[in-house]
Design a protein around this motif. Structure first.
Motif, PDB file in Angstrom:
ATOM      1  N   MET A  31       6.951   3.920  -7.047  1.00  0.00           N
ATOM      2  CA  MET A  31       6.196   3.622  -8.263  1.00  0.00           C
ATOM      3  C   MET A  31       7.135   3.024  -9.303  1.00  0.00           C
ATOM      4  O   MET A  31       8.106   3.647  -9.725  1.00  0.00           O
ATOM      5  CB  MET A  31       5.585   4.927  -8.790  1.00  0.00           C
ATOM      6  N   GLY A  32       6.857   1.793  -9.724  1.00  0.00           N
ATOM      7  CA  GLY A  32       7.680   1.157 -10.739  1.00  0.00           C
ATOM      8  C   GLY A  32       7.144   1.445 -12.126  1.00  0.00           C
ATOM      9  O   GLY A  32       6.418   2.399 -12.365  1.00  0.00           O
ATOM     10  N   LYS A  33       7.494   0.571 -13.050  1.00  0.00           N
ATOM     11  CA  LYS A  33       6.991   0.749 -14.416  1.00  0.00           C
ATOM     12  C   LYS A  33       5.489   0.484 -14.450  1.00  0.00           C
ATOM     13  O   LYS A  33       4.953  -0.249 -13.626  1.00  0.00           O
ATOM     14  CB  LYS A  33       7.720  -0.200 -15.362  1.00  0.00           C
ATOM     15  N   LEU A  34       4.830   1.124 -15.389  1.00  0.00           N
ATOM     16  CA  LEU A  34       3.400   0.911 -15.561  1.00  0.00           C
ATOM     17  C   LEU A  34       3.219  -0.359 -16.369  1.00  0.00           C
ATOM     18  O   LEU A  34       3.614  -0.428 -17.530  1.00  0.00           O
ATOM     19  CB  LEU A  34       2.779   2.113 -16.267  1.00  0.00           C
ATOM     20  N   ASP A  35       2.646  -1.382 -15.761  1.00  0.00           N
ATOM     21  CA  ASP A  35       2.516  -2.673 -16.413  1.00  0.00           C
ATOM     22  C   ASP A  35       1.536  -2.617 -17.578  1.00  0.00           C
ATOM     23  O   ASP A  35       0.570  -1.835 -17.567  1.00  0.00           O
ATOM     24  CB  ASP A  35       2.044  -3.716 -15.391  1.00  0.00           C
ATOM     25  N   LEU A  36       1.750  -3.461 -18.564  1.00  0.00           N
ATOM     26  CA  LEU A  36       0.919  -3.483 -19.764  1.00  0.00           C
ATOM     27  C   LEU A  36      -0.552  -3.718 -19.430  1.00  0.00           C
ATOM     28  O   LEU A  36      -1.439  -3.091 -20.022  1.00  0.00           O
ATOM     29  CB  LEU A  36       1.416  -4.554 -20.740  1.00  0.00           C
ATOM     30  N   VAL A  37      -0.835  -4.617 -18.484  1.00  0.00           N
ATOM     31  CA  VAL A  37      -2.229  -4.915 -18.152  1.00  0.00           C
ATOM     32  C   VAL A  37      -2.932  -3.680 -17.581  1.00  0.00           C
ATOM     33  O   VAL A  37      -4.114  -3.436 -17.860  1.00  0.00           O
ATOM     34  CB  VAL A  37      -2.331  -6.119 -17.179  1.00  0.00           C
ATOM     35  N   THR A  38      -2.208  -2.865 -16.814  1.00  0.00           N
ATOM     36  CA  THR A  38      -2.788  -1.631 -16.280  1.00  0.00           C
ATOM     37  C   THR A  38      -3.072  -0.650 -17.408  1.00  0.00           C
ATOM     38  O   THR A  38      -4.118   0.007 -17.420  1.00  0.00           O
ATOM     39  CB  THR A  38      -1.832  -0.984 -15.251  1.00  0.00           C
ATOM     40  N   ILE A  39      -2.151  -0.558 -18.355  1.00  0.00           N
ATOM     41  CA  ILE A  39      -2.343   0.316 -19.517  1.00  0.00           C
ATOM     42  C   ILE A  39      -3.586  -0.109 -20.301  1.00  0.00           C
ATOM     43  O   ILE A  39      -4.403   0.732 -20.714  1.00  0.00           O
ATOM     44  CB  ILE A  39      -1.101   0.301 -20.433  1.00  0.00           C
ATOM     45  N   ILE A  40      -3.752  -1.424 -20.488  1.00  0.00           N
ATOM     46  CA  ILE A  40      -4.903  -1.945 -21.236  1.00  0.00           C
ATOM     47  C   ILE A  40      -6.210  -1.613 -20.514  1.00  0.00           C
ATOM     48  O   ILE A  40      -7.188  -1.180 -21.129  1.00  0.00           O
ATOM     49  CB  ILE A  40      -4.773  -3.467 -21.455  1.00  0.00           C
ATOM     50  N   ILE A  41      -6.235  -1.808 -19.184  1.00  0.00           N
ATOM     51  CA  ILE A  41      -7.447  -1.515 -18.412  1.00  0.00           C
ATOM     52  C   ILE A  41      -7.770  -0.025 -18.460  1.00  0.00           C
ATOM     53  O   ILE A  41      -8.939   0.366 -18.657  1.00  0.00           O
ATOM     54  CB  ILE A  41      -7.289  -1.991 -16.952  1.00  0.00           C
ATOM     55  N   ILE A  42      -6.756   0.824 -18.305  1.00  0.00           N
ATOM     56  CA  ILE A  42      -6.984   2.270 -18.368  1.00  0.00           C
ATOM     57  C   ILE A  42      -7.476   2.668 -19.758  1.00  0.00           C
ATOM     58  O   ILE A  42      -8.432   3.448 -19.899  1.00  0.00           O
ATOM     59  CB  ILE A  42      -5.701   3.052 -17.991  1.00  0.00           C
ATOM     60  N   ALA A  43      -6.846   2.111 -20.799  1.00  0.00           N
ATOM     61  CA  ALA A  43      -7.259   2.422 -22.174  1.00  0.00           C
ATOM     62  C   ALA A  43      -8.705   1.993 -22.419  1.00  0.00           C
ATOM     63  O   ALA A  43      -9.491   2.731 -23.036  1.00  0.00           O
ATOM     64  CB  ALA A  43      -6.327   1.738 -23.170  1.00  0.00           C
ATOM     65  N   ALA A  44      -9.088   0.803 -21.926  1.00  0.00           N
ATOM     66  CA  ALA A  44     -10.458   0.319 -22.099  1.00  0.00           C
ATOM     67  C   ALA A  44     -11.454   1.250 -21.411  1.00  0.00           C
ATOM     68  O   ALA A  44     -12.513   1.576 -21.966  1.00  0.00           O
ATOM     69  CB  ALA A  44     -10.587  -1.099 -21.549  1.00  0.00           C
ATOM     70  N   LEU A 104      -6.034   4.009  -9.770  1.00  0.00           N
ATOM     71  CA  LEU A 104      -5.584   2.704 -10.256  1.00  0.00           C
ATOM     72  C   LEU A 104      -4.105   2.734 -10.622  1.00  0.00           C
ATOM     73  O   LEU A 104      -3.348   1.809 -10.298  1.00  0.00           O
ATOM     74  CB  LEU A 104      -6.420   2.290 -11.469  1.00  0.00           C
ATOM     75  N   TYR A 105      -3.686   3.798 -11.282  1.00  0.00           N
ATOM     76  CA  TYR A 105      -2.293   3.984 -11.699  1.00  0.00           C
ATOM     77  C   TYR A 105      -1.336   3.850 -10.510  1.00  0.00           C
ATOM     78  O   TYR A 105      -0.275   3.237 -10.613  1.00  0.00           O
ATOM     79  CB  TYR A 105      -2.165   5.356 -12.364  1.00  0.00           C
ATOM     80  N   PHE A 106      -1.724   4.399  -9.364  1.00  0.00           N
ATOM     81  CA  PHE A 106      -0.836   4.384  -8.202  1.00  0.00           C
ATOM     82  C   PHE A 106      -0.816   3.063  -7.445  1.00  0.00           C
ATOM     83  O   PHE A 106       0.201   2.712  -6.848  1.00  0.00           O
ATOM     84  CB  PHE A 106      -1.205   5.520  -7.234  1.00  0.00           C
ATOM     85  N   PHE A 107      -1.913   2.320  -7.461  1.00  0.00           N
ATOM     86  CA  PHE A 107      -1.982   1.128  -6.619  1.00  0.00           C
ATOM     87  C   PHE A 107      -1.844  -0.192  -7.374  1.00  0.00           C
ATOM     88  O   PHE A 107      -1.501  -1.204  -6.770  1.00  0.00           O
ATOM     89  CB  PHE A 107      -3.301   1.130  -5.841  1.00  0.00           C
ATOM     90  N   ALA A 108      -2.105  -0.199  -8.679  1.00  0.00           N
ATOM     91  CA  ALA A 108      -2.053  -1.451  -9.442  1.00  0.00           C
ATOM     92  C   ALA A 108      -0.685  -2.109  -9.359  1.00  0.00           C
ATOM     93  O   ALA A 108      -0.576  -3.332  -9.207  1.00  0.00           O
ATOM     94  CB  ALA A 108      -2.423  -1.186 -10.906  1.00  0.00           C
ATOM     95  N   ASP A 109       0.361  -1.302  -9.446  1.00  0.00           N
ATOM     96  CA  ASP A 109       1.727  -1.818  -9.473  1.00  0.00           C
ATOM     97  C   ASP A 109       2.068  -2.622  -8.222  1.00  0.00           C
ATOM     98  O   ASP A 109       2.780  -3.620  -8.291  1.00  0.00           O
ATOM     99  CB  ASP A 109       2.702  -0.641  -9.629  1.00  0.00           C
ATOM    100  N   ILE A 110       1.559  -2.187  -7.069  1.00  0.00           N
ATOM    101  CA  ILE A 110       1.839  -2.884  -5.809  1.00  0.00           C
ATOM    102  C   ILE A 110       1.279  -4.301  -5.863  1.00  0.00           C
ATOM    103  O   ILE A 110       1.959  -5.275  -5.514  1.00  0.00           O
ATOM    104  CB  ILE A 110       1.224  -2.117  -4.619  1.00  0.00           C
ATOM    105  N   VAL A 111       0.029  -4.428  -6.320  1.00  0.00           N
ATOM    106  CA  VAL A 111      -0.622  -5.734  -6.387  1.00  0.00           C
ATOM    107  C   VAL A 111       0.057  -6.621  -7.428  1.00  0.00           C
ATOM    108  O   VAL A 111       0.310  -7.803  -7.174  1.00  0.00           O
ATOM    109  CB  VAL A 111      -2.125  -5.569  -6.703  1.00  0.00           C
TER     110      VAL A 111
END
Length: 216
Positions: free
Chosen positions: A1-14, A67-74
């Motif tokens: 698991m790398g850093k949590l990308d900003l776009v993932t944070i935005i989607i989770i926040a939304a 989403l948190y676990f798989f978004a980073d791979i994509v």
């Protein structure tokens, strides 16, 4: 698991903000949820808006945790723009498949990011088929491709037998979205993982055969 990308944070926040708005505002929830009758009246925005509503905290947490676990791979393999296309396309295809299967059930309603998340998961499995997954209730690692195939076969069973209060068709449609869009965006996978592409297609082909023969 790398850093949590900003776009993932935005989607989770939304998802969190819109879901919590829906928890406390019945009118808001009813206006933006997936509902066949409303969609057939022309309210197509529900195909998108319903993907940011959830029924409760557990539903919201499970989708965002996945989403948190798989978004980073994509994102790492295909980039942010491709990830957004996969997420959005899977969300819409999941809801479109639900509409296709329930088009005559005007009362049918659903909410949740599950279709989008399943698209991201299936995309990640295509990109990294050798990775292993650990499930809460199984203490041994499961090859990702076996999980993907098994989950979609279970979704077919769930769709056919109306198992639980779960949108199995949205999950399946989302997975199809993740599968097809990823192969369009990463055509090099046909050279590197052709066998895996074929294996992951088995449940998708099976669903269409069952539908064609009237068994769904």
């Amino acid at each position: 698991m790398g850093k949590l990308d900003l776009v993932t944070i935005i989607i989770i926040a939304a998802n969190v903000i819109i879901s919590y708005k829906g928890f406390g505002d019945f009118g808001f929830f009813e206006k933006y949820k997936f509902n066949v009758g409303a969609l057939r009246r022309g309210e197509q925005f529900r195909l998108f808006s319903s993907g940011f509503l959830h029924v409760d905290n557990a539903h919201l947490f499970f989708n965002m945790f996945s989403l948190y676990f798989f978004a980073d791979i994509v994102i790492n393999d295909l980039g942010i723009f491709s990830f957004i296309i996969i997420y959005t396309g899977s969300l819409l295809l999941g809801n479109l498949l639900s509409l296709y299967f329930h088009k005559d059930e005007y009362h049918y309603s659903a909410v949740g990011a599950s279709g989008a998340v399943m698209g991201v998961i299936y995309s990640a499995i295509l990109l990294q088929p050798g990775m292993s997954l650990y499930m809460f209730f199984i203490p041994i690692p499961i090859p990702a491709y076996l999980f993907g195939i098994g989950y979609l076969l279970y979704s077919i069973y769930g769709m056919k037998n109306r198992v639980g209060n779960i949108g199995h068709d949205a999950h399946f449609g989302g997975a199809i979205g993740g599968y097809v869009i990823t192969l369009i965006l990463a055509s090099w996978l046909f050279e590197e993982n052709l066998l895996m592409i074929g294996l992951l297609a088995i449940p998708i082909v099976l669903l269409f055969i069952l539908k064609k023969t009237g068994k769904m």
